[in-house]
Design an enzyme around this catalytic site. Sequence first.
Site, PDB file in Angstrom:
ATOM      1  N   CYS A   1       6.546  -3.477  16.049  1.00  0.00           N
ATOM      2  CA  CYS A   1       6.199  -2.435  17.024  1.00  0.00           C
ATOM      3  C   CYS A   1       4.784  -2.689  17.549  1.00  0.00           C
ATOM      4  O   CYS A   1       3.914  -3.132  16.801  1.00  0.00           O
ATOM      5  CB  CYS A   1       6.285  -1.056  16.375  1.00  0.00           C
ATOM      6  SG  CYS A   1       7.961  -0.656  15.825  1.00  0.00           S
TER       7      CYS A   1
ATOM      8  N   CYS B   1       6.786  -6.320   7.576  1.00  0.00           N
ATOM      9  CA  CYS B   1       7.858  -5.681   8.350  1.00  0.00           C
ATOM     10  C   CYS B   1       8.216  -6.612   9.496  1.00  0.00           C
ATOM     11  O   CYS B   1       7.349  -7.312  10.014  1.00  0.00           O
ATOM     12  CB  CYS B   1       7.343  -4.354   8.909  1.00  0.00           C
ATOM     13  SG  CYS B   1       8.581  -3.422   9.854  1.00  0.00           S
TER      14      CYS B   1
ATOM     15  N   GLU C   1       0.823  -1.206   0.000  1.00  0.00           N
ATOM     16  CA  GLU C   1       0.000   0.000   0.000  1.00  0.00           C
ATOM     17  C   GLU C   1       0.858   1.257   0.000  1.00  0.00           C
ATOM     18  O   GLU C   1       1.975   1.268   0.515  1.00  0.00           O
ATOM     19  CB  GLU C   1      -0.900   0.011   1.246  1.00  0.00           C
ATOM     20  CG  GLU C   1      -1.829  -1.189   1.287  1.00  0.00           C
ATOM     21  CD  GLU C   1      -2.838  -1.154   2.433  1.00  0.00           C
ATOM     22  OE1 GLU C   1      -3.929  -1.674   2.247  1.00  0.00           O
ATOM     23  OE2 GLU C   1      -2.530  -0.605   3.512  1.00  0.00           O
TER      24      GLU C   1
ATOM     25  N   CYS D   1      -0.807   6.875   9.379  1.00  0.00           N
ATOM     26  CA  CYS D   1       0.433   6.258   9.891  1.00  0.00           C
ATOM     27  C   CYS D   1       0.121   4.993  10.661  1.00  0.00           C
ATOM     28  O   CYS D   1      -0.730   4.989  11.551  1.00  0.00           O
ATOM     29  CB  CYS D   1       1.139   7.189  10.870  1.00  0.00           C
ATOM     30  SG  CYS D   1       1.807   8.631  10.116  1.00  0.00           S
TER      31      CYS D   1
ATOM     32  N   CYS E   1       1.692  -0.910  15.548  1.00  0.00           N
ATOM     33  CA  CYS E   1       1.689  -0.742  14.084  1.00  0.00           C
ATOM     34  C   CYS E   1       1.120  -1.961  13.356  1.00  0.00           C
ATOM     35  O   CYS E   1       1.462  -3.100  13.687  1.00  0.00           O
ATOM     36  CB  CYS E   1       3.118  -0.477  13.613  1.00  0.00           C
ATOM     37  SG  CYS E   1       3.255  -0.163  11.846  1.00  0.00           S
TER      38      CYS E   1
ATOM     39  N   CYS F   1       3.602   8.577   0.098  1.00  0.00           N
ATOM     40  CA  CYS F   1       4.180   7.756   1.158  1.00  0.00           C
ATOM     41  C   CYS F   1       4.264   6.340   0.597  1.00  0.00           C
ATOM     42  O   CYS F   1       3.249   5.764   0.210  1.00  0.00           O
ATOM     43  CB  CYS F   1       3.254   7.819   2.369  1.00  0.00           C
ATOM     44  SG  CYS F   1       3.654   6.635   3.652  1.00  0.00           S
TER      45      CYS F   1
HETATM   46  N1  SAH Z   1       9.722   1.459   9.894  1.00  0.00           N
HETATM   47  C1  SAH Z   1       9.863   2.879   9.698  1.00  0.00           C
HETATM   48  C2  SAH Z   1       8.932   3.392   8.641  1.00  0.00           C
HETATM   49  C3  SAH Z   1       7.463   3.331   9.008  1.00  0.00           C
HETATM   50  S1  SAH Z   1       6.909   4.937   9.080  1.00  0.00           S
HETATM   51  C4  SAH Z   1       9.713   3.591  11.006  1.00  0.00           C
HETATM   52  O1  SAH Z   1       9.493   2.944  12.024  1.00  0.00           O
HETATM   53  O2  SAH Z   1       9.898   4.802  11.057  1.00  0.00           O
HETATM   54  C5  SAH Z   1       5.383   4.804   9.858  1.00  0.00           C
HETATM   55  C6  SAH Z   1       5.291   5.769  11.015  1.00  0.00           C
HETATM   56  O3  SAH Z   1       4.021   5.602  11.652  1.00  0.00           O
HETATM   57  C7  SAH Z   1       6.344   5.488  12.058  1.00  0.00           C
HETATM   58  O4  SAH Z   1       6.719   6.664  12.678  1.00  0.00           O
HETATM   59  C8  SAH Z   1       5.548   4.615  13.016  1.00  0.00           C
HETATM   60  O5  SAH Z   1       6.153   4.534  14.263  1.00  0.00           O
HETATM   61  C9  SAH Z   1       4.233   5.302  13.009  1.00  0.00           C
HETATM   62  N2  SAH Z   1       3.123   4.476  13.454  1.00  0.00           N
HETATM   63  C10 SAH Z   1       3.028   3.147  13.416  1.00  0.00           C
HETATM   64  N3  SAH Z   1       1.830   2.736  13.899  1.00  0.00           N
HETATM   65  C11 SAH Z   1       1.170   3.853  14.240  1.00  0.00           C
HETATM   66  C12 SAH Z   1      -0.123   4.094  14.766  1.00  0.00           C
HETATM   67  N4  SAH Z   1      -0.954   3.095  15.038  1.00  0.00           N
HETATM   68  N5  SAH Z   1      -0.495   5.374  14.977  1.00  0.00           N
HETATM   69  C13 SAH Z   1       0.349   6.389  14.688  1.00  0.00           C
HETATM   70  N6  SAH Z   1       1.576   6.226  14.186  1.00  0.00           N
HETATM   71  C14 SAH Z   1       1.980   4.966  13.960  1.00  0.00           C
END
Ligand code: SAH
Length: 344
Positions: free
Chosen positions: A113, A109, A89, A333, A116, A102
């Site tokens: 986390c 991945c 996506e 995000c 996420c 984006c």
């Molecule tokens: N793996 C990289 C790229 C992903 S960017 C990274 O960790 O930076 C996606 C962004 O959205 C990251 O900052 C991640 O931490 C954030 N993110 C992930 N899940 C989220 C959520 N449920 N709500 C808000 N931000 C989130």
Amino acid sequence: MLNALDFDINDWIKYLSDIGEQKFRAKQIFDWLYKGVTFDEMTNLPKKLQQKLKADFVENSVKIHTKLVSKKDGTRKYVFALADGNIIEGVLMSYKYGNTICISTQVGCRMNCAFCASGIDGLVRNLTAGEMAGEVLAVNNDLGKGSRQITNIVLMGSGEPFDNYDNVIKFLKLMSDENGLNISKRNISLSTCGICDKIYKLADDLGGVTLTISLHAPNDEIRSKIMPINKVYKIADIIDAVKYYFDKTGRRIIFEYSMIKGVNDSSDCAKELCSLLKGLPCHVNLINLNYVKEKGLQSSGKEPVQEFLKILKKNGVSATIRRTMGSDIEGACGQLRRKILKND
Ligand code: SAH
């Protein structure tokens, strides 16, 4: 069948010389491809070469499978089909100054986390440089063939860019190539969960792009609970690495901080974050956590985020609250995930 977008100018020069064609064709082909033109439409190439290219390559192996448009803010989520049946996506956000895409850097991945959606199935595979370029070009063409509508790229979709380092570097070089889209490195942001050795490497290998760190906590105790990578690289390692990145590139560091109810949103957390970032040339993006049903974490809500922002500002830390875009189409995000084609 090769993906033509995996080739940079040097790859084209080599290919052409291997088949006895002239070198100058490399620039012509590259230029056409980035205008979204098919081999048949590359009118300044000899017919024989067009036929050879058609037999060896596909112009872009990434196809738009579905497009969803947010009723709230016009953000578009693109679901892309890859040649092997995987689905990734990407998201297009339109601002006054231009269009930001984006993109995903991996199918799935492996960072896992706690908040996420992208890591729910683990890592399936890396994307090639040409597949990442394919996401950008597919959307560029969707906005108008031959156009240069996309002005900014953020590597913030599914995947950890530094877990796919070589392909990502090749992709970044492809995007800033003056024969192609010629997007300035300043208009490209790479976001990482904090794989520190690659931060040093990026500064040395490429520099120039905006580095974004997904921090989400002011101390190791909290961060290790929500981001497994923190067991390998601690917050102090991140701070050392970003100082190096700034010294080398002169680019201010962006920290992402998603506010999670009862986890990282107290005023003590805000104060601790201020001490951590004091004196660092950086900016903090606060966002309310976006909802991911499998994860069960809640967002802090409007007021705690405002309160948190106030504390940062009072202590001289540059910060803003980032507007959530595309949440109604699961395009915000952390909401991007690997979907699978029917019956899979
Ligand atoms: N793996 C990289 C790229 C992903 S960017 C990274 O960790 O930076 C996606 C962004 O959205 C990251 O900052 C991640 O931490 C954030 N993110 C992930 N899940 C989220 C959520 N449920 N709500 C808000 N931000 C989130």
